[in-house]
Scaffold this active site. Structure first.
Site, PDB file in Angstrom:
ATOM      1  N   HIS A   1     -12.624   4.092  -0.494  1.00 56.19           N
ATOM      2  CA  HIS A   1     -12.740   3.068   0.562  1.00 56.19           C
ATOM      3  C   HIS A   1     -13.508   1.847   0.055  1.00 56.19           C
ATOM      4  CE1 HIS A   1     -12.645   6.484   3.790  1.00 56.19           C
ATOM      5  NE2 HIS A   1     -11.429   5.982   3.654  1.00 56.19           N
TER       6      HIS A   1
ATOM      7  N   GLU B   1      -8.844  -4.665   4.817  1.00 56.79           N
ATOM      8  CA  GLU B   1      -8.609  -4.391   3.396  1.00 56.79           C
ATOM      9  C   GLU B   1      -7.471  -5.257   2.852  1.00 56.79           C
ATOM     10  OE1 GLU B   1      -9.301   0.222   2.905  1.00 56.79           O
ATOM     11  OE2 GLU B   1      -8.907  -0.336   4.968  1.00 56.79           O
TER      12      GLU B   1
ATOM     13  N   ARG C   1      -2.613  -2.022  -3.346  1.00 55.99           N
ATOM     14  CA  ARG C   1      -3.773  -1.163  -3.126  1.00 55.99           C
ATOM     15  C   ARG C   1      -3.589   0.096  -3.973  1.00 55.99           C
ATOM     16  NH1 ARG C   1      -4.487   3.786   0.629  1.00 55.99           N
ATOM     17  NH2 ARG C   1      -6.726   4.076   0.426  1.00 55.99           N
TER      18      ARG C   1
ATOM     19  N   ARG D   1     -10.455  16.619   7.158  1.00 53.21           N
ATOM     20  CA  ARG D   1     -11.176  17.062   5.940  1.00 53.21           C
ATOM     21  C   ARG D   1     -12.573  17.553   6.296  1.00 53.21           C
ATOM     22  NH1 ARG D   1     -10.182  11.602   2.654  1.00 53.21           N
ATOM     23  NH2 ARG D   1      -8.478  11.126   4.066  1.00 53.21           N
TER      24      ARG D   1
ATOM     25  N   ASN E   1       0.866  -1.179   0.000  1.00 56.13           N
ATOM     26  CA  ASN E   1       0.000   0.000   0.000  1.00 56.13           C
ATOM     27  C   ASN E   1       0.905   1.232   0.000  1.00 56.13           C
ATOM     28  OD1 ASN E   1      -1.700   2.094   0.570  1.00 56.13           O
ATOM     29  ND2 ASN E   1      -2.633   1.159   2.383  1.00 56.13           N
TER      30      ASN E   1
END
Ligand code: ADP
Length: 389
Positions: A172, A377, A84, A233, A7
């Site tokens: 996601h 994940e 990923r 965010r 990743n």
């Protein structure tokens, strides 16, 4: 099968060696702060390991990872590599990596400027160290490609969608796909007769409506900035605020980018931290802005879940996952208390007990189901990679 999952983030490389038979990680770790004060931290079958590095680039970081795997006598046992990838553009599912796939990822750099170049380097470097192994790209956006036109189009001139590919992509996806699959299994229902909302609440937060195993709407959009309130965010705001701040404070594009991506969310509202643990604790101690941050976070999440429910004919379960979803009983309680219109009723005891490492129901018997499901994940990336091999 043993799969190395990579990743490559903007300034980090996370890795895990997953055994798909036992579904467990044999080793995992990360190289952090690529470019300045980098270090590797990892655990493997032999020992834990932490060392300062001089990794100036992602290529240096991948070198350090393969060195570590060599030292752990793991490298020879790896049979495939799964990557990923944050933005998959047109891809609707995972893809075996070819030079065309790498070129395409480079070509959509503008969609995720910090991530796509790192992914491409990760793939090219992994090919050097594992030239004979199959490699697969697993995209965060792919699961959301089943969204209908009404959900993915913005109401701006259609030509901008056609010519600039500006549309809602969602992110996601690997997590939403993983936990929705687990939820379907847990509920003991057929995928074709299951309707879910999944809430992935980590540093980034998004929720998705899943109809018959397919995503039909999600809160993130063209970028991972849209939708829910997150750690730093803002989530969705009135876009006219940007014009206003430009005119009144002279903020240019880069300043606005920084403001909305790095200085907003829980951090901006609380003035304390982007970390939900800090915010929750401060709120409990009476810190006014922490209380506000927590309230806005939970209300906005409930409001978006209410909106997503409109994409489904019925709702079988609401799933909480990610660092906050799995661990924060306070957030789950507040969200469900904001969702009584959908019939949710929290079982306070179950909510307090369930969490990390345990999938569990947190709603009262006989009321709509709310469940915690830890995301994984890496495992899904490894399973997708194995499927291609
Ligand atoms: P990422 O999105 O980077 O993978 P995580 O899924 O690990 O991040 O989620 C990070 C968030 O989870 C942080 O806001 C952190 O405060 C929150 N979190 C982790 N543990 C707890 C906890 N026990 N209570 C509340 N929040 C938690």
């Amino acid at each position: 099968m043993r799969v190395l999952v990579l990743n490559c983030g903007s300034s980090s490389v996370k890795f895990a060696v997953i055994d798909t038979d036992t579904q467990k990680a044999i080793s995992s770790g990360l190289v952090e702060n690529i470019g300045a004060n980098s270090y590797i931290k990892a655990k493997g079958p032999k020992n834990g390991f932490e060392k300062d590095l001089d990794a100036a680039t992602h290529a240096d970081a991948i070198f350090a990872v393969q060195q570590y795997l060599k030292e752990q006598d793991l490298i020879e046992s790896i049979e495939a590599v799964g990557h990923r990838v944050v933005h998959g553009g047109k891809f609707v599912k995972s893809e075996p990596i070819t030079s065309e796939v790498i070129d395409y990822i480079k070509s959509i750099t503008l969609f995720a400027p910090l991530h796509e170049p790192a992914h491409a380097i990760g793939m090219e470097e992994a090919k050097k160290y594992f030239p004979t192994l199959p490699q697969v790209a697993v995209f965060d956006t792919a699961f959301h490609q089943t969204m209908p036109v009404k959900a993915f189009l913005y109401a701006i001139p259609y030509e901008i969608y056609l010519n600039q590919s500006v549309r809602r992509y969602g992110f996601h996806g690997t997590s939403h796909r993983f936990v929705s699959g687990e939820a379907i299994r847990l509920l003991g229902q057929k995928p074709e007769d299951t309707y879910l909302i999944t809430a992935h609440l980590g540093n980034g937060c998004s929720a998705a409506a899943i109809s018959q195993g397919k995503c039909v709407d999600t809160t993130m959009g063209f970028t991972p900035l849209e939708g829910l309130v997150m750690g730093t965010r803002s989530g969705s705001i009135d876009p006219a605020i940007l014009f206003f701040l430009n005119k009144t404070l002279g903020y240019d594009i880069d300043r606005l980018d920084q403001l909305l991506n790095k200085e907003s969310g829980l951090l901006g509202l609380s003035g304390l931290s982007n970390d939900m643990r800090t915010v929750t604790q401060a709120a409990a101690e009476g810190h006014e802005r922490a209380k506000i941050a927590l309230e806005v976070f939970c209300y906005r999440l409930a409001r978006e879940i209410g909106g997503l429910a409109m994409a489904l004919p019925r709702l079988d379960a609401l799933v909480f996952t990610g660092g906050i979803g799995e661990n924060s009983a306070v957030v789950r309680e507040r969200v469900l208390n904001n969702l009584t219109i959908l019939g949710f009723q929290l079982d306070a005891k179950k909510n307090a007990q369930n969490g990390k490492e345990s999938s569990g129901l947190i709603s009262k018997d006989g009321t709509p189901k709310a469940i915690i499901i830890p995301t994984n994940e890496e495992l899904l990336i490894a399973m997708d990679t194995e499927a291609f091999v």
